[in-house]
Design a protein around this motif. Structure first.
Motif, PDB file in Angstrom:
ATOM      1  N   ILE A 183      -9.999   8.427  -5.995  1.00  0.00           N
ATOM      2  CA  ILE A 183     -10.590   7.258  -6.655  1.00  0.00           C
ATOM      3  C   ILE A 183     -12.080   7.074  -6.382  1.00  0.00           C
ATOM      4  N   PRO A 184     -12.646   7.518  -5.239  1.00  0.00           N
ATOM      5  CA  PRO A 184     -14.107   7.384  -5.091  1.00  0.00           C
ATOM      6  C   PRO A 184     -14.885   8.090  -6.191  1.00  0.00           C
ATOM      7  N   THR A 209      -0.530   7.266  -2.071  1.00  0.00           N
ATOM      8  CA  THR A 209      -1.707   6.502  -1.649  1.00  0.00           C
ATOM      9  C   THR A 209      -2.792   7.423  -1.102  1.00  0.00           C
ATOM     10  N   THR A 210      -2.390   8.447  -0.369  1.00  0.00           N
ATOM     11  CA  THR A 210      -3.363   9.396   0.173  1.00  0.00           C
ATOM     12  C   THR A 210      -4.075  10.145  -0.943  1.00  0.00           C
ATOM     13  N   ARG A 227      -6.432   7.750  -2.657  1.00  0.00           N
ATOM     14  CA  ARG A 227      -7.581   7.439  -1.809  1.00  0.00           C
ATOM     15  C   ARG A 227      -8.607   8.565  -1.829  1.00  0.00           C
ATOM     16  N   GLN A 228      -8.152   9.784  -1.991  1.00  0.00           N
ATOM     17  CA  GLN A 228      -9.075  10.918  -2.044  1.00  0.00           C
ATOM     18  C   GLN A 228      -9.744  11.041  -3.410  1.00  0.00           C
ATOM     19  N   VAL A 230      -2.795   1.630 -10.078  1.00  0.00           N
ATOM     20  CA  VAL A 230      -4.125   1.394  -9.515  1.00  0.00           C
ATOM     21  C   VAL A 230      -5.147   1.186 -10.626  1.00  0.00           C
ATOM     22  N   THR A 236      -1.019   6.150  -9.949  1.00  0.00           N
ATOM     23  CA  THR A 236      -2.365   6.175 -10.512  1.00  0.00           C
ATOM     24  C   THR A 236      -2.520   5.158 -11.642  1.00  0.00           C
ATOM     25  N   GLY A 267       0.792  -1.224   0.000  1.00  0.00           N
ATOM     26  CA  GLY A 267       0.000   0.000   0.000  1.00  0.00           C
ATOM     27  C   GLY A 267       0.823   1.272   0.000  1.00  0.00           C
TER      28      GLY A 267
END
Length: 339
Positions: A115-116, A108-109, A112-113, A308, A305, A95
């Motif tokens: 990708i939703p 990663t942060t 995480r912000q 992922v 990115t 991760g």
């Protein structure tokens, strides 16, 4: 001649299949793993060979060679390329995708912000594509050769060549600027306000869904027309089974394979089209993050990115292949025969 009884007898022979399905799934997983490793190596290699010098970019023109060398050592860029890749991939599995060269924020942060937003729009777009494409494909197949069939075929041909950004601009012009029904840009998280989330995501999702819906409709229509001519379907109709049960319970299941494949192939298209769509609708998603990072030559963010995105595409394709194995009796019978 294959009768309905023979077909149903084959569908009941499931006792020996579960033991064989993992073999096919294992091959799918092995292929996905190989593709992931090759894609990750290519992603890292292109970033490492891009010629970007983070130390010089961060420190500015006043940096001395000693300062640049010290920062390169801090970033680990003075190690052999293969060693950098192994370290990067190993940390990625835990991760840790590194830090931005310019903001020092963990990659990663940032992902995480962002990708939703992508998952929300892509998920809604896929749902729209399945509903619209599935409905149109079934309707066209049931009216094969008729006006509805020709209309659906023509519409799918048009939508298949219409870029998503053109649809997005048209939607903004009509529903935001002229009618004022929907916001022209921005994003509200689903868990914060579902109604507002839908208002902000329905237009970009619809713009992205049309090409996928057209592909699903075309594949489903062609496959279902052929399936409806099979002997077991004719036998089921002659035995008085309800038309809905024959179509939805038997024919559609056997005809869904090509449409499901088209659905899986639409995922990379949705993620790729999101770059332009997120620009039009000012969405703070993964595509926007990648674009901004590319403009700054922020290699760790670009690599993260892309990695992922590759993982998401492969997971979806594994799920599609698993669904195809579950829906395709012929594939399962071949597995039993080879076993």
């Amino acid at each position: 001649m294959t009768t309905l009884a023979t077909h149903l007898a084959r569908t009941r022979r499931k006792a020996v299949r579960p033991a064989r399905l993992p073999r096919s799934l294992g091959r799918v997983l092995a292929t996905a793993g190989t593709v992931f490793l090759l894609s990750s190596a290519l992603t890292f290699g292109l970033g490492a060979l891009s010629g970007a010098n983070p130390a010089a970019a961060v420190l500015g023109e006043t940096a001395t060679p000693a300062d640049i060398a010290r920062m390169n050592h801090q970033f680990g860029l003075d190690r052999p390329l293969w060693e950098q890749y192994v370290s990067w991939l190993g940390h990625a599995f835990t991760g840790d995708l590194g830090r931005s060269w310019f903001t020092t924020v963990p990659v990663t942060t940032s992902i995480r912000q962002a990708i939703p937003v992508d998952l929300s729009i892509a998920g809604l777009a896929l749902l729209m594509a399945v509903v619209l494409g599935g409905t149109a494909g079934v309707a066209a197949a049931l009216r094969a050769g008729g006006r509805l069939d020709r209309a659906v075929t023509a519409l799918c041909a048009l939508l298949g060549t219409l870029p998503g950004f053109v649809v997005a601009i048209a939607l903004v012009t009509v529903f935001s600027l002229k009618l004022g029904w929907l916001p022209s840009g921005g994003y509200v998280p689903l868990d914060m306000d579902p109604a507002q989330w839908l208002r902000y995501t329905v237009m970009p999702a619809f713009a992205l869904s049309l090409e996928a819906a057209a592909a699903i409709a075309r594949q489903l229509r062609t496959s279902l027309v052929g399936t409806l001519r099979e002997n077991y379907v004719t036998g089921a109709v002659m035995r008085g089974l309800p038309a809905r049960r024959v179509v939805l319970g038997h024919a559609l299941r056997n005809a869904a394979g090509p449409a499901l494949t088209a659905l899986g192939m639409s995922v990379p298209m949705l993620l790729g089209g999101a770059v332009v769509t997120q620009q039009i609708f000012a969405l703070p998603g993964l595509a926007q993050l990648t674009l901004q990072s590319a403009e700054q030559h922020d290699i760790p963010v670009i690599q993260g990115t892309l990695l992922v995105t590759i993982a998401v595409v492969l997971v979806v394709n594994v799920a599609v292949n698993a669904a195809l194995l579950a829906l395709n009796p012929a594939a399962r019978r071949r597995e039993v025969t080879r076993g």
